[in-house]
Enzyme design. Structure first.
Site, PDB file in Angstrom:
ATOM      1  N   GLN A 181       0.826  -1.199   0.000  1.00  0.00           N
ATOM      2  CA  GLN A 181       0.000   0.000   0.000  1.00  0.00           C
ATOM      3  C   GLN A 181       0.860   1.249   0.000  1.00  0.00           C
ATOM      4  OE1 GLN A 181      -2.908  -2.198   3.147  1.00  0.00           O
ATOM      5  NE2 GLN A 181      -3.377  -0.060   2.863  1.00  0.00           N
ATOM      6  N   ARG A 183      -8.661  -0.531   8.605  1.00  0.00           N
ATOM      7  CA  ARG A 183      -9.489   0.664   8.449  1.00  0.00           C
ATOM      8  C   ARG A 183      -9.709   1.374   9.776  1.00  0.00           C
ATOM      9  NH1 ARG A 183     -13.970  -1.454   4.011  1.00  0.00           N
ATOM     10  NH2 ARG A 183     -14.061   0.548   2.943  1.00  0.00           N
ATOM     11  N   CYS A 184      -8.611   1.527  10.546  1.00  0.00           N
ATOM     12  CA  CYS A 184      -8.781   2.116  11.859  1.00  0.00           C
ATOM     13  C   CYS A 184      -8.430   3.593  11.885  1.00  0.00           C
ATOM     14  CB  CYS A 184      -7.928   1.382  12.886  1.00  0.00           C
ATOM     15  SG  CYS A 184      -6.164   1.715  12.744  1.00  0.00           S
ATOM     16  N   GLU A 222     -12.622   4.876   5.619  1.00  0.00           N
ATOM     17  CA  GLU A 222     -12.679   4.160   6.893  1.00  0.00           C
ATOM     18  C   GLU A 222     -13.826   4.584   7.792  1.00  0.00           C
ATOM     19  OE1 GLU A 222      -8.032   3.340   7.681  1.00  0.00           O
ATOM     20  OE2 GLU A 222      -8.699   5.410   7.618  1.00  0.00           O
TER      21      GLU A 222
END
Lengths: 290, 162, 794
Positions: free
Chosen positions: C229, C376-377, C746
């Site tokens: 990523q 996705r925090c 997110e």
């Protein structure tokens, strides 16, 4: 991730398959749908040296009815049962259970014979067969044996099938009179094994009293288990909620669940209570409507 | 051992060990990488292909078991340069994000429509419950499959599309 | 200013497809034909395959490793151990949090699943055969499985490899103002406290991690195809770790089958594969199995939180106190800004206006896989949002105020923005009352409350859960944000071709978010070139500008801003070219999407395509030819997306199962580049939230065995369990972002878990139940009902 090496035999007739088993039954493993065996082989929990693929054997994939029995060939896929008009007409417990086995894609390959021969205590078919009085037909070069499922499932992943035998058929006695049945399965998601599942089967006489009762439990004992005391309580009685609640209590006591990540033993026992009560009520309703 | 499988309409012969999984044969021997691998417990379904028209998890089938049979993969959906309605529908309805589960979802959707030309939301959700998606939350996958069903019904009835 | 539509001053016609258009995605063409190029699809000539041997035990000394039988297996080319790597100084590597992590274990193994040896062979089947032939002699040590236990004085020392490390604490961090908070609590009419564990989860994208490392024996040039990523950051880390010259390393991140933060860390497998390729002189492919992915790669969450709200009787919050312990696993390896050991947890004041908060947090080493920040925090915002929304819900019960009403009374009001929070954030814009109001309207709140009452009278259990979250994304300004010292800017490079098409190269890297479409739309909006004429490239470090990558919802806030700015730079140059073509002064020209024209003479104009051609064929004397630019954007602030979610559930009292009857999600992420794609992101996040609330977690038994290392134990919901979602929107642009956008990837994962849990708690609140930790499994609900004395066997 990848299985170990093995030798592969693909007989094209039942006779051929049986003679392989007669000669080498204790060192080969039978491959039917593979949906239980292949995952184990990929993780190397099982590494058989020789597989006998019975997937091409003719005559083992039919569903029919003769002589008062519903008959299913060993290679009948779970989805074949889901799709079967005949099963829908003749057995409520099987109709209720089939759609909840594994997931819709696995059901295209997994077989009823393979599932019973695997004898996973978290497997669904064995409970259905125990509740409905099912039998298996074990065939070898020396003939056929009919074995009630009560005597077929010996222990966790262990059956009384002999090394030279092939499970070729599953039989379920047809209803004698008004009857109903259910399969209630608590699973965390589709594809999970049952946290608890309960199969019920009730047959009624002309006077409305219960003539035959089957209650079998999944995932709450080392093997699929009949709640015999609960069944005995029901026979001869008129269906009713208080009776079912009593039966549910006996069934809960017949279970022996383990505490694990799916929940404490006491929880599972309580779900047995709830499912037996609900299942019997629904089975009675179906029987009355018949 | 020699194994002949019809893949997307073409009979192909391979010399493979019996332990080779169908998904590996497709990906590394047949050059068809549209079928994916996502887990090791037959749970995720991204490896789904059609075997004699029925969805199966190709990671849990030995290639030799498919000998003499027909396999359809995502690469077999385009016909004469035209997208299959299911492919067009997935694009129209934003039924994919990373695309990893998409070939499987489309094949399962197609097989469903074959048996049930007018599936409800619930019937679609049930049919794809053996296939995981992490990105979309399934909403648009369901819409895409229903849209494809609707397009295919219209085409079958001969009415103009749209 | 909040609207429910895209502001009209940003609109372009559909054929150009700028902001606000739900363009169908350009990337879909290859995916729907099975022609994606994922890592495992890549095959190079003479490529070898690597498999990793992992420790079956959580904590043990390694006495010996015998690889002779594995090496002798036909088809095996090499077997590598920690000792082999140590000889090249590669047995340990730095983590993104400034710690070190074992590449292959040398002295000890410190978690079940840790990398111990690697086999490189001609086929993956042979590599896995060889793994079984490696013999390792372990001397087991007591495992530490609980972070509280880890910090007890007599706990076994896990990181005895670190000089000066005397205990199992890996960080201590505080934020806020203790004195002001203590004063607030002293004045409070009521204090509501909550102890909750946000369980360990895992991003588990459907594509696992992997790489193909290709070191050219002749030139020593290193090409690594990698599920990454953040390819540029990874390249720099490789240069530092392996001592390879940075210009000789090329990282190519191809199509990625989902990231969710799982593909941000540098994993041992990447390093070993690269070292193996270097030593052997052939490309080496490593693709992990699902079990490896779940047991060893960057997990998420595992935060033990104690929160207290100081309240007035009218429901106003006076202050917030939080004490936390995080379980970081055996190495402190998550990726988060250096300054903030607990990520952006200090957003925990949420959507509410109160002056005092104090947060104390300690991180512990345990015998588990390393990680914590993932899935996705938004850098621990999931944990923070969960805590405050659960506390506020419980405060409602404590004070007898409706849960929606108590939120309304405490919201930061629109006129208070930019809002300075008690922990130092400056929220850019928001309209929380509008979002909650819309969500309540959509669900028919008053009707559902009445239905809940009626149901209770019949013995049925219905619950309504609300979560009004504010999250913080777009890391971030160079003053405060860096990872391993690399500041968190991002970049965009844009070239318009003579025929008026364009190529945009980015420092971010999508894993399904649709950048090939949405970033083209940003350029389309600025330059009027149709989005379908703009090719977007990401992932190849030799061919894109330097960026920090895609995670924590930063692509649109940072990369999107860079894109808008560079497109505007080109438009400024285009204006000069247009003036030249039209023989007019620049200030006499007006712009409409895709065209300059002379003021008052609309017919006298040139298209952007005319201008592009002129940049190469007819430019004024002294002007640099071409139409190209690059911009590196240092964001002036974070952005603050927000929303209100309402969930209605029914609980089966007999089995403890719960079912979502309705799920309403109102999101505000500022300007929406592509509403269709935004909604897709929200659907995905709401499902991940449902997963964590309902069934998904990793746990360990007391012996340190990981439960949740395969999909039979780590449960991802299918379409059957996943609820149907009803979406609404408000649009409150970010005042500091060039296109007013905030990022949304997110939000739903951050905001929804509390909504689901609040709903189940609400169904049982009348029985006195105040907490159920995630995942809210049926047996936990059953236990809560039993404890409340309301057992049912019907």
């Amino acid at each position: 991730m990848y299985p170990a090496t093995f030798d592969y035999l693909a007989p094209t007739s039942v006779e051929e398959a049986l003679s392989i088993l007669a000669e080498r039954g204790d060192e080969v493993k039978v491959l039917a749908g593979g949906q239980s065996l292949i995952p184990m082989m990929k993780l190397r929990f099982a590494s058989p040296s020789t597989l006998v693929d019975i997937g091409r054997l003719p005559g083992l994939s039919d569903i029919g009815e003769t002589d008062g029995y519903l008959r299913l060939g060993a290679l009948v896929r779970h989805n074949d049962v889901v799709d079967s008009e005949l099963v829908r007409r003749t057995n409520h417990t099987m109709t209720a259970a089939a759609p909840w086995i594994a997931d819709p894609v696995v059901r295209n390959l997994g077989t009823i014979g393979g599932s019973l021969a695997h004898a996973d205590p978290e497997g669904d078919w064995a409970s259905v067969m125990l509740a409905c009085g099912g039998e298996i037909v074990a065939t070898s070069t020396t003939g056929e044996r009919v074995v009630p499922v009560t005597e077929f499932i010996a222990d966790m992943f262990t059956t009384t099938l002999r090394p030279d035998e092939l499970l070729t058929e599953v039989r379920v006695p047809k209803y004698q009179g008004p009857a109903g049945g259910t399969y209630l399965k608590l699973e965390r998601k589709i594809g999970d094994y049952a946290t608890v599942a309960v199969a019920t089967h009730l047959e009624l006489g002309g006077d409305g009293r219960i003539t035959n009762a089957g209650i079998a439990l999944t995932s709450v004992a080392p093997k699929n288990t009949k709640a015999i005391d609960a069944e005995r309580l029901l026979v001869g009685q008129l269906p009713g909620d208080e009776l079912f609640a009593e039966a549910a209590e006996l069934a809960a006591q017949a279970s022996d669940p383990k505490t694990d990540v799916r929940g404490p033993a006491e929880y599972k026992r309580d779900v047995v209570r709830v499912f037996v009560r609900r299942g019997l009520a629904k089975a009675a309703e179906l029987a009355s409507a018949a | 051992m020699e194994t002949t499988i019809t893949i997307n309409g073409v009979a192909r012969t391979f010399d493979i060990e019996p332990r080779v999984l169908l998904v590996d044969l497709l990906r590394t021997r047949a050059g068809l990488t549209g079928t994916h691998i996502g887990c090791d417990t037959t749970s995720c379904g991204v490896c789904t292909v059609l075997l004699d028209g029925r969805p199966v998890k190709s990671c849990t089938v030995f290639a030799v078991q498919a000998a003499g049979r027909e396999v359809t993969t995502v690469e077999g959906l385009v016909k004469n340069g035209e997208l299959h309605p299911i492919q067009a529908a997935f694009k129209e309805e934003h039924g994919l994000q990373c695309g990893y589960c998409t070939p499987a979802m489309m094949l399962v959707g197609m097989a469903l429509i074959e048996r049930n030309p007018d599936p409800s939301d619930e019937e679609v959700r049930w049919a794809i419950s053996g296939n995981l998606c992490r990105c979309t939350g399934y909403m648009n996958i369901v819409k895409a499959i229903r849209r494809a069903a609707s397009e295919m019904r219209r085409a079958a009835e001969g009415s103009p599309v749209g | 200013m909040t609207t429910t539509e895209v502001p009209s001053e940003l609109s372009t016609p559909p054929e150009i497809g700028g902001l606000g258009h739900s363009l169908k995605r350009k990337e879909d063409a290859r995916f729907i034909q099975g022609a994606g190029n994922y890592l495992d699809d890549i095959t190079l000539p003479h490529m070898l395959h690597m498999a990793i041997l992992r420790s079956p035990v959580p904590h043990a000394r390694i006495n010996s490793i015998d690889t002779a039988a594995a090496q002798a297996l036909p088809g095996v080319v090499a077997v590598v151990t920690g000792a082999d790597l140590a000889a090249h100084g590669l047995a340990w590597m730095p983590t993104m949090s400034g710690d070190t992590q074992a590449v292959l274990a040398t002295d000890k193994v410190r978690f079940q699943g840790q990398e111990v040896a690697a086999v490189i062979a001609e086929s993956p089947y042979i590599a896995w055969d060889a793994l079984e032939l490696i013999e390792v002699d372990y001397d087991q040590l007591p495992p530490v499985v609980d972070p509280h236990q880890a910090m007890a004085p007599d706990a076994p020392l896990i990181r005895d490899d670190k000089e000066g490390q005397a205990d199992n604490r890996c960080y201590h961090w505080e934020a806020g103002d203790k004195e002001a908070t203590d004063r607030a609590f002293a004045e409070a009419d009521a204090v509501v406290a909550l102890d909750t564990h946000y369980p360990r989860s895992h991003p588990s994208p459907l594509e696992t991690c992997g790489c193909v490392a290709d070191v050219s024996p002749a030139t020593k040039h290193v090409t690594i195809y990698m599920t990454s990523q953040a390819p540029h950051a990874h390249r720099t880390v490789f240069a530092l770790v392996a001592g390879l010259p940075e210009e000789n390393i090329r990282i190519i991140s191809p199509d990625i089958g989902g990231g969710f933060g799982n593909k941000v860390p540098v994993y041992p497998g990447y390093v070993v594969a690269t070292a193996a390729s270097l030593l052997i002189g052939r490309p080496v492919k490593w693709v992990e199995s699902r079990s490896e992915n779940l047991i060893s790669t960057g997990f998420a969450r595992d935060y033990y939180m104690h929160g207290e709200l100081a309240l007035r009787n009218d429901g106003r919050i006076l202050g917030l106190r939080v004490g936390m312990v995080s379980d970081n696993g055996a190495f402190y390896a998550d990726a988060q800004p250096t300054k903030f050991r607990a990520g952006l947890f200090h957003i925990v004041t949420g959507s509410y206006d109160f002056p005092a908060a104090h947060i104390v947090t300690d991180g512990a080493y345990t015998n588990k896989a390393p990680g914590g920040v993932a899935y996705r925090c938004s850098f621990r915002v999931t944990e923070a949002s969960y805590l405050i929304e659960r506390l506020v819900q419980n405060a409602a019960y404590e004070l007898g105020i409706d849960p929606a009403e108590i939120r309304m009374r405490n919201f930061i009001q629109p006129e208070q923005f930019p809002y300075h929070s008690a922990t130092g954030f400056v929220y850019d814009s928001g309209n929380y009352p509008a979002a909650l109001k819309l969500a309540l309207e959509m669900v028919g709140y008053d009707d559902i409350r009445r239905e809940q009452q009626a149901a209770r009278a019949e013995g049925r259990l219905i619950g309504i859960g609300i979560a009004s979250f504010t999250e913080v994304v777009g890391a971030g300004h160079s003053k405060d944000y860096d990872i391993l010292g690399l500041k968190m800017f991002d970049s965009a490079e844009l070239r318009v071709h003579p025929t008026g098409k364009a190529i945009l190269k980015l420092g971010v890297k999508a894993q399904g978010q649709g950048h090939e479409t949405t970033f083209a739309q940003i350029v389309a909006n600025e330059l009027g070139i149709p989005a379908n004429d703009i090719l977007v490239m990401e992932g190849d470090t030799d061919n894109t500008p330097y960026g920090l990558g895609t995670y924590a919802s930063r692509s649109t806030p940072v990369g999107g801003a860079a894109t808008a700015v560079v497109a505007r730079k080109l438009r400024d140059k285009a204006r000069k070219l247009a003036a030249h073509l039209l023989e007019a002064a620049e200030e006499d020209l007006e712009w409409e999407p895709g065209r300059f024209f002379v003021k008052g003479a609309h017919d006298r104009g040139v298209t952007i395509q005319d201008v592009a051609f002129a940049a190469y064929t007819n430019f004024p004397e002294g002007m640099e030819p071409g139409l190209e630019g690059v911009h590196y954007y240092d964001p002036p602030n974070m952005t603050y997306p927000f929303g209100s979610y309402v969930v209605v559930v029914e609980v089966d009292a007999g089995t403890g199962q719960w079912k979502v009857l309705r799920m309403i999600a109102v999101d505000d992420c500022g300007v929406r580049i592509n509403p269709m794609i935004v909604e897709g992101q929200i659907h995905g996040g709401l499902t991940e939230g449902f997963a964590m609330a309902n069934m998904q977690f990793i746990t360990f038994d007391e012996d340190g065995n990981c439960i949740g290392s395969n999909f039979m134990d780590y449960l991802i919901p299918t379409a059957w369990e996943t609820p149907h979602f009803e979406l609404g929107l408000t649009v409150t642009p970010s005042p500091h972002h060039p296109i007013g956008a905030k990022g949304v990837g997110e939000s739903a994962t951050v905001g929804s878990p509390a909504a689901y849990v609040n709903a189940v708690v609400d169904a049982l609140a009348h029985l006195g139940v105040r907490n159920l930790d995630m995942p809210v499994l049926p047996h936990k609900v059953w236990a809560a009902i039993n404890e409340a004395g309301a057992r049912s066997t019907t």
